[in-house]
Scaffold this motif. Structure first.
Motif, PDB file in Angstrom:
ATOM      1  N   ASN A   1       4.706   3.334  -0.378  1.00  0.00           N
ATOM      2  CA  ASN A   1       5.162   2.009  -0.836  1.00  0.00           C
ATOM      3  C   ASN A   1       6.117   2.118  -2.016  1.00  0.00           C
ATOM      4  O   ASN A   1       6.407   1.135  -2.679  1.00  0.00           O
ATOM      5  CB  ASN A   1       3.967   1.115  -1.198  1.00  0.00           C
TER       6      ASN A   1
ATOM      7  N   CYS B   1       1.173  -7.285   2.035  1.00  0.00           N
ATOM      8  CA  CYS B   1       1.126  -5.858   1.684  1.00  0.00           C
ATOM      9  C   CYS B   1       1.490  -5.031   2.920  1.00  0.00           C
ATOM     10  O   CYS B   1       0.980  -5.290   4.018  1.00  0.00           O
ATOM     11  CB  CYS B   1      -0.275  -5.507   1.208  1.00  0.00           C
ATOM     12  N   PRO B   2       2.337  -4.027   2.753  1.00  0.00           N
ATOM     13  CA  PRO B   2       2.739  -3.242   3.935  1.00  0.00           C
ATOM     14  C   PRO B   2       1.604  -2.421   4.538  1.00  0.00           C
ATOM     15  O   PRO B   2       1.744  -1.883   5.634  1.00  0.00           O
ATOM     16  CB  PRO B   2       3.842  -2.323   3.376  1.00  0.00           C
TER      17      PRO B   2
ATOM     18  N   LEU C   1      -6.223  -6.548  -0.081  1.00  0.00           N
ATOM     19  CA  LEU C   1      -4.806  -6.226  -0.081  1.00  0.00           C
ATOM     20  C   LEU C   1      -4.012  -7.517  -0.227  1.00  0.00           C
ATOM     21  O   LEU C   1      -4.366  -8.545   0.372  1.00  0.00           O
ATOM     22  CB  LEU C   1      -4.423  -5.538   1.236  1.00  0.00           C
ATOM     23  N   CYS C   2      -2.930  -7.474  -1.008  1.00  0.00           N
ATOM     24  CA  CYS C   2      -2.118  -8.684  -1.204  1.00  0.00           C
ATOM     25  C   CYS C   2      -1.615  -9.207   0.148  1.00  0.00           C
ATOM     26  O   CYS C   2      -1.427  -8.431   1.081  1.00  0.00           O
ATOM     27  CB  CYS C   2      -0.889  -8.370  -2.047  1.00  0.00           C
TER      28      CYS C   2
ATOM     29  N   CYS D   1       5.903  -1.681  -1.740  1.00  0.00           N
ATOM     30  CA  CYS D   1       4.847  -2.598  -2.192  1.00  0.00           C
ATOM     31  C   CYS D   1       5.511  -3.947  -2.470  1.00  0.00           C
ATOM     32  O   CYS D   1       6.544  -4.003  -3.149  1.00  0.00           O
ATOM     33  CB  CYS D   1       4.218  -2.035  -3.470  1.00  0.00           C
ATOM     34  N   ILE D   2       4.908  -5.002  -1.966  1.00  0.00           N
ATOM     35  CA  ILE D   2       5.567  -6.313  -2.071  1.00  0.00           C
ATOM     36  C   ILE D   2       5.708  -6.761  -3.536  1.00  0.00           C
ATOM     37  O   ILE D   2       6.665  -7.443  -3.897  1.00  0.00           O
ATOM     38  CB  ILE D   2       4.826  -7.354  -1.219  1.00  0.00           C
ATOM     39  N   LEU D   3       4.770  -6.326  -4.384  1.00  0.00           N
ATOM     40  CA  LEU D   3       4.850  -6.730  -5.789  1.00  0.00           C
ATOM     41  C   LEU D   3       5.874  -5.891  -6.561  1.00  0.00           C
ATOM     42  O   LEU D   3       6.494  -6.364  -7.502  1.00  0.00           O
ATOM     43  CB  LEU D   3       3.486  -6.572  -6.474  1.00  0.00           C
TER      44      LEU D   3
ATOM     45  N   CYS E   1      -4.340   1.533  -3.711  1.00  0.00           N
ATOM     46  CA  CYS E   1      -4.544   0.185  -3.169  1.00  0.00           C
ATOM     47  C   CYS E   1      -5.149   0.245  -1.775  1.00  0.00           C
ATOM     48  O   CYS E   1      -5.978  -0.577  -1.391  1.00  0.00           O
ATOM     49  CB  CYS E   1      -3.210  -0.547  -3.070  1.00  0.00           C
TER      50      CYS E   1
ATOM     51  N   ALA F   1       1.118   1.936  -7.008  1.00  0.00           N
ATOM     52  CA  ALA F   1       0.887   0.489  -7.094  1.00  0.00           C
ATOM     53  C   ALA F   1      -0.387   0.140  -7.853  1.00  0.00           C
ATOM     54  O   ALA F   1      -0.401  -0.764  -8.678  1.00  0.00           O
ATOM     55  CB  ALA F   1       0.826  -0.108  -5.685  1.00  0.00           C
TER      56      ALA F   1
HETATM   57  S1  SF4 Z   1      -0.120  -4.119  -5.129  1.00  0.00           S
HETATM   58 FE1  SF4 Z   1       1.308  -3.584  -3.508  1.00  0.00          FE
HETATM   59  S2  SF4 Z   1       0.361  -1.888  -2.413  1.00  0.00           S
HETATM   60 FE2  SF4 Z   1      -1.215  -2.859  -3.652  1.00  0.00          FE
HETATM   61  S3  SF4 Z   1      -2.209  -4.330  -2.309  1.00  0.00           S
HETATM   62 FE3  SF4 Z   1      -0.584  -5.447  -3.366  1.00  0.00          FE
HETATM   63  S4  SF4 Z   1       1.226  -5.257  -2.051  1.00  0.00           S
HETATM   64 FE4  SF4 Z   1      -0.265  -3.759  -1.367  1.00  0.00          FE
END
Ligand code: SF4
Length: 546
Positions: A440, A342-343, A338-339, A514-516, A364, A444
């Protein structure tokens, strides 16, 4: 503006260009790697494209449009065809009026999928023709051929792509354009469209008659290519495997098939008779080899070990040499995670700490199964988290049942999670149940696509929004909570503990972008607000000119 006569395109883009040039009136689908870019490109080119909540819905919407004489395109990844299978089999009976091309993007090697299914068998089981392109040019040409076959025989056609074809670039020469169709209109045809048994029985016979005609077409089809080489070795192949074969065995005679259902048996029989040794080299299951051997054609299938994973030039050389020694293992890659930020991270921290039994889903958040969390116990298919969790709750002793949580994403919830909530309300386990929707605000994993829960269409324009918590309330869930797990993780943990101990049906929406995707989502929201403000100004056009 004049169209360029050559374009450098990915296979997915080539399908979109062909569909656009052919006047496809509607493209529908559900995002899924490796198919996602087809509809996005089709939309960018000005086509009418829309994400459906799931693949079954996408196919049914396209089928309705095709009943009215429109040309349609439906896209999905291989496992999506499982979801769409119910209407697909009957669509083969009802037929279409315009055209319907179903793109199945298969994923040999499971680069981003939960299984390696070979969807060529769907074409056989459903009784629909299937074309298999090897590169972007063929993806373009075969989209046209699929439309042509669909219109001529009034039948859905499968265009089976694989990851390498979808995501490899080659030069494409846009070949020819279809004449425009008449505007869609509805013409009643009850006997062909309403599949009660009395009408379905003759429909099945009609379908088999069409397939016999298409087999004759396939035997003579220019979509197959034959390369004359040594009479010692002949290879029958299809799709991207053809490119590996050319490199691995440049001297061999090759028959590269374009249409692989109905299998052009007589064409292959003639080819096989010209060579001393005839080998079928195909990715995935021994689909062609089994067909040909059943038809009495002496072909050699690949050894069983090559059913697994993608083929490449080295593997094709090994097949031809009959080498079944263990293959060198690949160096271990870095595990995905997970990034940062990431929430989902705080949620998995909590689930891990509470020692929950987590019935998980596709997205994700499936990465929660990996260290450091290892907080997911099952993952089967889209939407299964809720129903698998319910099954566990029904049979486990109460102390264990109270640890079971179903975790699902927002897009997946709309895809096939909804019937699970109906089941939960209808057949509640004695200990109740806890469903956590990780919302999110995007799809994603496939690259940030919209879905009905985001309230934006495929091209990010505002539309009606399916509000996840309101749906749960409307279905009769007794406790519905919405919380941001990143804002106050302790309060979120307390909420979960409370739900787990409650014996009630609890639905928790854990909401945080989602943070991205967050920057794009905010931009879409800003644009929507600007549009709204503009429309609210009396005589709005004037504001623009101020
Ligand atoms: S893309 Fe978004 S939802 Fe997927 S792991 Fe990264 S931050 Fe989390």
């Amino acid at each position: 503006m004049a169209q360029p006569d050559r374009l450098l395109l990915f296979g997915n883009e080539a399908v979109a260009h062909a569909a656009r040039n052919a006047g496809v009136a509607l493209g529908t689908g559900y995002p899924g790697t490796p198919s996602t870019e087809i509809l996005e490109t089709f939309s960018d080119l000005g086509g009418k494209a829309q994400w459906a909540p799931n693949e079954k819905v996408a196919l049914e919407v396209a089928l309705g449009a095709s009943f009215c004489g429109a040309r349609t395109l439906v896209t999905m990844k291989h496992v999506g065809v499982n979801v769409a299978a119910d209407p697909l089999f009957t669509a083969a009976y009802t037929g279409v009026e315009g055209a319907l091309v179903l793109v199945s993007a298969d994923d040999p090697g499971m680069h981003s999928s939960q299984n390696e299914q070979d969807n060529r068998y769907y074409a056989v089981a459903a009784g629909i023709p299937m074309l298999e392109p090897a590169d972007a040019q063929e993806a373009y040409d075969f989209t046209n051929s699929a439309i042509e076959i669909s219109e001529k025989w009034k039948i859905p056609v499968m265009l089976r792509m694989t990851t390498r074809v979808c995501h490899s670039k080659s030069v494409v020469r846009p070949r020819w354009l279809f004449p425009p169709l008449d505007p869609p209109r509805y013409q009643r045809n009850i006997r062909e469209r309403v599949m009660i048994p009395a009408y379905a029985r003759p429909a099945h016979r009609r379908l088999r008659a069409k397939l016999a005609e298409i087999e004759a077409y396939s035997n003579a089809c220019a979509c197959h290519r034959e390369y004359e080489g040594s009479t010692e070795l002949g290879i029958v192949t299809s799709g991207v495997t053809f490119l590996h074969v050319r490199e691995a065995a440049p001297d061999a005679s090759i028959l590269k098939l374009g249409c692989t259902h109905p299998v052009p048996i007589e064409r292959i029989r003639k080819f096989a008779a010209k060579v001393k040794r005839c080998v079928v080299i195909e990715e995935g299951e021994p689909y062609l080899a089994t067909f040909l051997r059943a038809a009495g054609i002496a072909v050699e299938p690949k050894p069983d070990m090559y059913r697994f994973g993608e083929l490449n030039v080295d593997r094709v050389r090994r097949i031809l040499a009959g080498d079944t020694s263990p293959e060198p293992s690949l160096p271990p890659g870095k595990l995905p995670e997970l990034c940062k930020g990431c929430p989902y991270r705080p949620v998995y921290d909590i689930l891990h700490r509470l020692d929950c039994i987590v019935a998980g889903d596709i997205g994700c958040y499936t990465l929660g199964v990996l260290p450091p969390y290892e907080a997911m116990d099952t993952c089967v298919c889209m939407g299964a988290s809720i129903t698998v969790g319910l099954g566990m709750r029904h049979v486990l002793p109460p102390d264990q049942a109270r640890r079971v949580v179903s975790v699902i994403g927002d897009s997946t919830f709309v895809h096939t999670g909804l019937p699970g909530i109906a089941e939960m309300v209808y057949n509640p386990p004695p200990t109740g149940h806890v469903v956590v929707v990780l919302d999110n605000g995007t799809t994603a994993m496939t690259g940030q696509q919209e879905h009905p829960g985001t309230g934006r269409t495929l091209d990010h324009k505002p539309t009606n929004q399916v509000k996840i918590e309101e749906v749960a309330r409307a279905l009769g869930v007794s406790r519905v909570h919405v919380a941001d797990p990143t804002r106050d993780p302790q309060a979120f943990e307390k909420l979960l503990v409370d739900c787990l101990n409650s014996n009630e049906l609890c639905f928790v929406v854990a909401r945080h972008y989602c943070i991205l995707a967050a920057p794009s989502i905010r931009e879409f929201e800003r644009r929507a607000k600007q549009e709204f403000d503009y429309q609210c100004v009396p005589g709005g056009v004037e504001k623009d000119g101020e």
